[in-house]
Design a protein around this motif. Structure first.
Motif, PDB file in Angstrom:
ATOM      1  N   ASN A   1      -3.536   7.063  -3.965  1.00 49.78           N
ATOM      2  CA  ASN A   1      -3.558   5.853  -3.144  1.00 49.78           C
ATOM      3  C   ASN A   1      -3.379   4.644  -4.053  1.00 49.78           C
ATOM      4  OD1 ASN A   1      -4.610   6.394  -0.115  1.00 49.78           O
ATOM      5  ND2 ASN A   1      -5.550   7.870  -1.523  1.00 49.78           N
TER       6      ASN A   1
ATOM      7  N   TYR B   1       0.865  -1.195   0.000  1.00 52.70           N
ATOM      8  CA  TYR B   1       0.000   0.000   0.000  1.00 52.70           C
ATOM      9  C   TYR B   1       0.891   1.231   0.000  1.00 52.70           C
ATOM     10  CZ  TYR B   1      -2.946   3.816   1.637  1.00 52.70           C
ATOM     11  OH  TYR B   1      -3.578   5.024   1.752  1.00 52.70           O
TER      12      TYR B   1
ATOM     13  N   ILE C   1      -2.928   0.232  -4.111  1.00 55.92           N
ATOM     14  CA  ILE C   1      -2.853  -1.095  -3.528  1.00 55.92           C
ATOM     15  C   ILE C   1      -2.283  -2.023  -4.602  1.00 55.92           C
ATOM     16  CG2 ILE C   1      -4.685  -0.835  -1.834  1.00 55.92           C
ATOM     17  CD1 ILE C   1      -6.555  -2.288  -3.780  1.00 55.92           C
TER      18      ILE C   1
ATOM     19  N   TRP D   1       0.565   5.639  -0.123  1.00 51.30           N
ATOM     20  CA  TRP D   1      -0.176   6.895  -0.137  1.00 51.30           C
ATOM     21  C   TRP D   1       0.812   8.027  -0.395  1.00 51.30           C
ATOM     22  CZ3 TRP D   1       0.767  11.140   2.968  1.00 51.30           C
ATOM     23  CH2 TRP D   1      -0.166  12.185   2.896  1.00 51.30           C
TER      24      TRP D   1
END
Length: 369
Positions: free
Chosen positions: A281, A266, A283, A268
């Motif tokens: 963002n 992950y 994933i 950000w």
């Protein structure tokens, strides 16, 4: 007198093997000293196809689809007492045409390109059990959260993090420190802190003291702190560059965790340029499969006072033929929200249809030495 001369000649004759051995030893020592300088590099080139709404398609032989091509020299010298000195010179190389990359001397203006410059890294430093100090051109702390260790594709290929995690230049501010900074002084924590790692950097734009409103142009200050132990790796970083046309701040947080053959990831990131802002963002995963690795990433971007919202997904596969050689293939699509046209896959063609999309695929070979 004659006897002395004959004696001298006998001594010289007897000493010749000694002189020869001494000379050979000196040459051997010199060769060993020279051998401590390591020549290293990587060449990556492949076929790239991109297309965009409202524009034609582009086919090209393109570098760096999996890793950044480079040529470098590095060395470490043991000074004794746990103290070491090192240097690192690294230049960008484009194997499709043999050219080098551009650099920035003041963290403001791009210079060079076409020739071989050590714009990727040029540092000299000292290190010990207290950490490491580096001087020169180096990666900024915040960029280290965008590499392949924290993003499935790193900043390479059609799925790279740079397409949505890099800043949008605007309002006269052209960002030059989102990857590296010149004229920098950096400190890195030692590796004996129980998994804690970190970096602090200050870089100078080297403007004159009487430059008025632009006296701080190109000055950078940033830091990164992280923790890596077992299957977990996480890091937080932030850095700001001063510009008279609007400061640039890059902040990001990355975390990954190994679950069997899969690394779950992950990321950000926020980029602020003047009064504008983009937040992304992601994933994704890097999944080991036999001698290869499947990579996947899905990213969303929200824009404030600049460009438009967007999303990207990418999938790829890397097959290792050996420790040094690999084949790879990637596919990616970027979609612009609303009537936006800002974001594309690659740089070969732009989206010209409102709310249009862009796609790209590539396959190539990477070889390191």
């Amino acid at each position: 007198m004659k006897r002395n001369t004959q004696s001298t000649r006998r001594v010289q004759t007897l000493l010749r093997p000694v002189f020869a051995l001494a000379a050979l030893t000196s040459l051997t020592g010199l060769a060993q000293a020279q051998a401590t300088v390591e020549v290293f590099g990587l060449l990556d080139v492949g076929y790239l196809y991109t297309s965009a709404s409202g524009s034609g398609s582009v086919s090209s032989l393109n570098p760096d689809g999996n890793s950044s091509s480079r040529l470098g020299f590095r060395s470490t010298e043991d000074l004794g007492g746990g103290l070491k000195a090192n240097f690192w010179l690294e230049a960008a190389v484009s194997p499709d045409n043999g050219s080098g990359g551009a650099t920035s001397t003041n963290n403001k203006d791009s210079v060079g390109g076409g020739g071989l410059t050590f714009g990727r890294r040029a540092t000299v430093g000292l290190l010990g059990n207290w950490g490491e100090v580096r001087l020169g051109r180096d990666y900024t702390p915040s960029f280290n959260n965008l590499t392949v260790a924290m993003h499935p594709f790193g900043t390479n290929g059609v799925g790279n993090a740079g397409q949505l995690f890099y800043p949008v230049n605007t309002g006269g501010t052209t960002v030059r420190t989102n990857v590296r900074a010149s004229n920098s002084i950096g400190y890195l924590l030692p590796s004996n802190l129980g998994g804690i790692y970190g970096q602090v950097m200050y870089a100078m734009g080297e403007q004159a003291s009487d430059a008025g409103a632009t006296v701080d142009d190109g000055n950078y200050l940033g830091a990164r702190i992280g923790y890596k132990a077992g299957l977990l790796d996480l890091a937080l970083a932030s850095g700001t560059t001063k510009y008279a046309t609007g400061d640039f701040t890059q902040t990001n947080f990355a975390i990954n965790y190994q679950v069997g053959p899969a690394k779950l990831m992950y990321l950000w990131g926020k980029n602020e340029v003047g009064v504008t802002k983009t937040t992304a963002n992601m994933i994704g995963t890097q999944w080991k499969v036999g001698a290869g690795e499947i990579r996947f990433a899905y990213t969303t971007l929200k824009a404030d006072a600049v460009a438009n919202d967007a999303s990207q997904w990418a999938i790829g596969y890397v097959h290792n033929l050996s420790k040094r050689t690999a084949l790879y293939t990637n596919y990616s699509q970027v979609r612009n929200d609303g009537v936006g046209t800002k974001f594309t896959v690659g740089a070969g063609n732009a989206v010209t249809t409102a709310g249009g999309s862009s796609t790209g695929y590539e396959f190539g070979i990477r070889h390191s030495f």
